[in-house]
Motif scaffolding. Structure first.
Motif, mmCIF file in Angstrom:
data_model
loop_
_atom_site.group_PDB
_atom_site.id
_atom_site.type_symbol
_atom_site.label_atom_id
_atom_site.label_comp_id
_atom_site.label_asym_id
_atom_site.label_seq_id
_atom_site.Cartn_x
_atom_site.Cartn_y
_atom_site.Cartn_z
ATOM 1 N N CYS A 1 4.698 15.380 27.768
ATOM 2 C CA CYS A 1 3.960 13.974 28.110
ATOM 3 C C CYS A 1 2.509 14.402 28.506
ATOM 4 O O CYS A 1 2.382 15.146 29.297
ATOM 5 C CB CYS A 1 4.754 13.399 29.326
ATOM 6 N N SER B 1 0.679 12.535 30.080
ATOM 7 C CA SER B 1 0.493 12.085 31.371
ATOM 8 C C SER B 1 0.999 12.819 32.406
ATOM 9 O O SER B 1 0.171 13.030 33.446
ATOM 10 C CB SER B 1 0.982 10.612 31.451
ATOM 11 N N CYS B 2 2.294 12.961 32.494
ATOM 12 C CA CYS B 2 2.922 13.719 33.614
ATOM 13 C C CYS B 2 3.280 15.187 33.084
ATOM 14 O O CYS B 2 3.995 15.732 33.915
ATOM 15 C CB CYS B 2 4.248 12.837 33.908
ATOM 16 N N CYS C 1 7.615 9.260 26.695
ATOM 17 C CA CYS C 1 8.073 9.763 28.017
ATOM 18 C C CYS C 1 9.085 9.134 28.906
ATOM 19 O O CYS C 1 8.977 7.878 29.123
ATOM 20 C CB CYS C 1 6.728 10.467 28.888
ATOM 21 N N THR D 1 10.113 10.037 31.850
ATOM 22 C CA THR D 1 9.894 9.969 33.125
ATOM 23 C C THR D 1 8.826 8.939 33.611
ATOM 24 O O THR D 1 8.926 8.355 34.610
ATOM 25 C CB THR D 1 9.219 11.478 33.396
ATOM 26 N N CYS D 2 7.875 8.959 32.767
ATOM 27 C CA CYS D 2 6.802 7.997 33.311
ATOM 28 C C CYS D 2 6.448 6.846 32.482
ATOM 29 O O CYS D 2 5.516 5.990 32.896
ATOM 30 C CB CYS D 2 5.458 8.690 33.764
ATOM 31 N N GLN E 1 5.144 6.761 29.610
ATOM 32 C CA GLN E 1 3.824 6.958 28.937
ATOM 33 C C GLN E 1 4.166 7.074 27.499
ATOM 34 O O GLN E 1 5.064 7.832 27.015
ATOM 35 C CB GLN E 1 3.126 8.124 29.171
HETATM 36 ZN ZN LIG Z 1 5.430 11.123 31.455
#
Ligand SMILES: [Zn+2]
Length: 73
Positions: free
Chosen positions: A14, A16-17, A40, A42-43, A45
């Motif tokens: 990712c 982003s994260c 992603c 997780t976030c 994104q």
């Molecule tokens: Zn992410």
């Protein structure tokens, strides 16, 4: 937004994260551009890349846009 673009192997990471819980798929846009889409978990994104370069979502949308043909009457 400052993105550190670190070429990371072939693993989908990712942007982003930096998480690796990503789904990555390759596709070809309407205009023939081969892109990789990474989502992603997780976030949430979503990242589009072309040959390792990140693409603007706006750019992708334009490239993916079908040429709307006004109803040929
Ligand atoms: Zn992410």
């Amino acid at each position: 937004m400052s993105l550190v673009t670190t070429p990371t192997r072939q693993l989908a990471v990712c942007a982003s994260c930096s998480g690796t819980r990503c789904t990555s798929i390759s596709m070809t846009l309407t205009d023939g551009t081969p892109v990789a889409f990474t989502s992603c978990h997780t976030c949430e994104q979503r990242t589009w890349t072309q040959g390792g370069h990140q693409l603007d979502v706006a750019t992708v949308l334009i490239k993916a846009q079908k040429h709307k043909v006004a109803k040929a009457a």
